[in-house]
Design a protein around this motif. Structure first.
Motif, PDB file in Angstrom:
ATOM      1  N   GLU A 134       0.759  -1.078  -0.051  1.00  0.00           N
ATOM      2  CA  GLU A 134       0.012   0.140   0.074  1.00  0.00           C
ATOM      3  C   GLU A 134       0.803   1.466  -0.089  1.00  0.00           C
ATOM      4  O   GLU A 134       0.512   2.344  -0.233  1.00  0.00           O
ATOM      5  CB  GLU A 134      -1.091  -0.028   1.108  1.00  0.00           C
ATOM      6  CG  GLU A 134      -0.379  -0.019   2.452  1.00  0.00           C
ATOM      7  CD  GLU A 134      -0.630  -1.337   3.372  1.00  0.00           C
ATOM      8  OE1 GLU A 134      -0.282  -1.291   4.487  1.00  0.00           O
ATOM      9  OE2 GLU A 134      -0.689  -2.469   2.571  1.00  0.00           O
ATOM     10  N   ASP A 135       2.057   1.173   0.165  1.00  0.00           N
ATOM     11  CA  ASP A 135       3.050   2.187   0.207  1.00  0.00           C
ATOM     12  C   ASP A 135       3.933   2.387  -1.145  1.00  0.00           C
ATOM     13  O   ASP A 135       4.452   3.548  -1.271  1.00  0.00           O
ATOM     14  CB  ASP A 135       4.103   2.131   1.537  1.00  0.00           C
ATOM     15  CG  ASP A 135       3.807   2.169   2.831  1.00  0.00           C
ATOM     16  OD1 ASP A 135       2.530   2.664   2.887  1.00  0.00           O
ATOM     17  OD2 ASP A 135       4.336   1.959   3.596  1.00  0.00           O
ATOM     18  N   PHE A 136       3.698   1.468  -2.149  1.00  0.00           N
ATOM     19  CA  PHE A 136       4.186   1.324  -3.479  1.00  0.00           C
ATOM     20  C   PHE A 136       3.130   2.023  -4.414  1.00  0.00           C
ATOM     21  O   PHE A 136       2.133   1.821  -4.408  1.00  0.00           O
ATOM     22  CB  PHE A 136       4.113  -0.041  -3.704  1.00  0.00           C
ATOM     23  CG  PHE A 136       4.790  -0.349  -4.854  1.00  0.00           C
ATOM     24  CD1 PHE A 136       6.095  -0.289  -5.334  1.00  0.00           C
ATOM     25  CD2 PHE A 136       3.872  -0.876  -5.994  1.00  0.00           C
ATOM     26  CE1 PHE A 136       6.678  -0.495  -6.288  1.00  0.00           C
ATOM     27  CE2 PHE A 136       4.547  -0.995  -7.282  1.00  0.00           C
ATOM     28  CZ  PHE A 136       5.963  -0.943  -7.537  1.00  0.00           C
ATOM     29  N   GLU A 137       3.850   3.188  -5.086  1.00  0.00           N
ATOM     30  CA  GLU A 137       2.975   3.952  -5.825  1.00  0.00           C
ATOM     31  C   GLU A 137       3.801   3.874  -7.565  1.00  0.00           C
ATOM     32  O   GLU A 137       5.085   4.401  -7.450  1.00  0.00           O
ATOM     33  CB  GLU A 137       3.132   5.610  -5.470  1.00  0.00           C
ATOM     34  CG  GLU A 137       2.294   6.334  -5.923  1.00  0.00           C
ATOM     35  CD  GLU A 137       2.126   7.722  -5.187  1.00  0.00           C
ATOM     36  OE1 GLU A 137       1.462   8.653  -5.922  1.00  0.00           O
ATOM     37  OE2 GLU A 137       2.955   8.045  -4.317  1.00  0.00           O
ATOM     38  N   LEU A 138       3.304   3.550  -8.303  1.00  0.00           N
ATOM     39  CA  LEU A 138       3.792   3.585  -9.722  1.00  0.00           C
ATOM     40  C   LEU A 138       3.045   4.858 -10.504  1.00  0.00           C
ATOM     41  O   LEU A 138       2.079   5.236  -9.972  1.00  0.00           O
ATOM     42  CB  LEU A 138       3.184   2.418 -10.379  1.00  0.00           C
ATOM     43  CG  LEU A 138       3.932   1.077 -10.305  1.00  0.00           C
ATOM     44  CD1 LEU A 138       3.120   0.142 -10.802  1.00  0.00           C
ATOM     45  CD2 LEU A 138       5.267   1.293 -11.095  1.00  0.00           C
ATOM     46  N   PHE A 139       3.956   5.063 -11.663  1.00  0.00           N
ATOM     47  CA  PHE A 139       3.517   6.582 -12.320  1.00  0.00           C
ATOM     48  C   PHE A 139       3.324   6.399 -13.921  1.00  0.00           C
ATOM     49  O   PHE A 139       4.088   5.428 -14.186  1.00  0.00           O
ATOM     50  CB  PHE A 139       4.654   7.577 -12.041  1.00  0.00           C
ATOM     51  CG  PHE A 139       4.604   7.824 -10.437  1.00  0.00           C
ATOM     52  CD1 PHE A 139       3.807   8.895 -10.000  1.00  0.00           C
ATOM     53  CD2 PHE A 139       5.583   7.377  -9.509  1.00  0.00           C
ATOM     54  CE1 PHE A 139       3.654   9.288  -8.652  1.00  0.00           C
ATOM     55  CE2 PHE A 139       5.376   7.765  -8.343  1.00  0.00           C
ATOM     56  CZ  PHE A 139       4.886   8.801  -7.862  1.00  0.00           C
ATOM     57  N   THR A 140       2.718   7.122 -14.287  1.00  0.00           N
ATOM     58  CA  THR A 140       2.511   7.007 -15.938  1.00  0.00           C
ATOM     59  C   THR A 140       3.437   8.072 -16.181  1.00  0.00           C
ATOM     60  O   THR A 140       3.750   9.191 -15.338  1.00  0.00           O
ATOM     61  CB  THR A 140       1.110   7.430 -16.263  1.00  0.00           C
ATOM     62  OG1 THR A 140       0.677   8.698 -15.895  1.00  0.00           O
ATOM     63  CG2 THR A 140       0.174   6.135 -15.843  1.00  0.00           C
ATOM     64  N   LEU A 163      -0.535   2.327 -16.772  1.00  0.00           N
ATOM     65  CA  LEU A 163      -0.088   1.470 -15.791  1.00  0.00           C
ATOM     66  C   LEU A 163      -0.774  -0.097 -16.135  1.00  0.00           C
ATOM     67  O   LEU A 163      -1.724  -0.242 -16.678  1.00  0.00           O
ATOM     68  CB  LEU A 163      -0.797   1.907 -14.467  1.00  0.00           C
ATOM     69  CG  LEU A 163      -0.107   3.028 -13.941  1.00  0.00           C
ATOM     70  CD1 LEU A 163      -0.947   3.331 -12.635  1.00  0.00           C
ATOM     71  CD2 LEU A 163       1.259   2.952 -13.598  1.00  0.00           C
ATOM     72  N   PRO A 164       0.266  -1.049 -15.946  1.00  0.00           N
ATOM     73  CA  PRO A 164      -0.434  -2.384 -16.008  1.00  0.00           C
ATOM     74  C   PRO A 164      -1.658  -2.674 -15.046  1.00  0.00           C
ATOM     75  O   PRO A 164      -2.033  -2.218 -14.191  1.00  0.00           O
ATOM     76  CB  PRO A 164       0.679  -3.307 -15.434  1.00  0.00           C
ATOM     77  CG  PRO A 164       1.470  -2.523 -14.631  1.00  0.00           C
ATOM     78  CD  PRO A 164       1.395  -1.118 -15.037  1.00  0.00           C
TER      79      PRO A 164
END
Length: 165
Positions: A134-140, A163-164
């Motif tokens: 929940e602390d992991f944030e992906l970006f476009t 994002l996948p």
């Protein structure tokens, strides 16, 4: 010492695909908690990257220490909280500016890549307080270009277009 292949490490360590790219397996999880936080003190993973398989730009809410283990050097690309871009090479060729360990400070947007042809890098990553998805944030690319247009070249290389699922 014989140089092993990426497949050797993936099979021997039981690594699995990671959502950000590359392969990983949790190797340690602290039995202690951070007082008052309800979070384990630290977690650690093995992480393996191969040529053409990048770790896409993401952000954690905890510090992450990286340790080089085997293979070829790994470039860690960081956009710090102040907006500055930095690339650090993780490896053992100290004369060429590589470092065997690196701290990625919390809230830094970062990713990694192996630049050499037909190469891989095996590293260890320790997160403290311990990693939680929940602390992991992906970006476009679009999200990052809005805030950091000056880093367009690396953003287009290191961030997802979409994002996948």
């Amino acid at each position: 010492m014989t140089k092993h292949s990426a497949e050797y490490w993936i099979n021997q360590l039981g690594l699995e695909p990671h959502p950000e790219g590359g392969f990983y397996k949790q190797s340690y999880k602290s039995g202690e908690e951070v007082p008052g936080r309800g979070r384990v003190l630290y977690t650690s993973i093995y992480f393996l990257m191969t040529t053409g398989n990048i770790s896409h730009f993401h952000r954690l809410q905890s510090d992450e220490l990286w340790y080089f283990h085997a293979g070829d050097s790994l470039s860690v690309h960081m956009i710090h909280e102040n907006g500055e871009y930095e690339e650090v090479r993780l490896g053992l060729n100290l004369e060429n500016g590589e470092v065997p360990q690196l701290l990625v400070p919390k809230n830094t947007i970062f990713g990694s890549s192996v630049l050499q042809e037909d190469a891989y890098a095996l590293v260890g990553c320790m997160v403290s307080p311990g990693f939680e998805f929940e602390d992991f944030e992906l970006f476009t690319q679009e999200e990052l270009l809005r805030d950091y247009p000056q880093h367009e070249e690396v953003i287009r290389l290191m961030a997802y277009e979409k994002l996948p699922e």
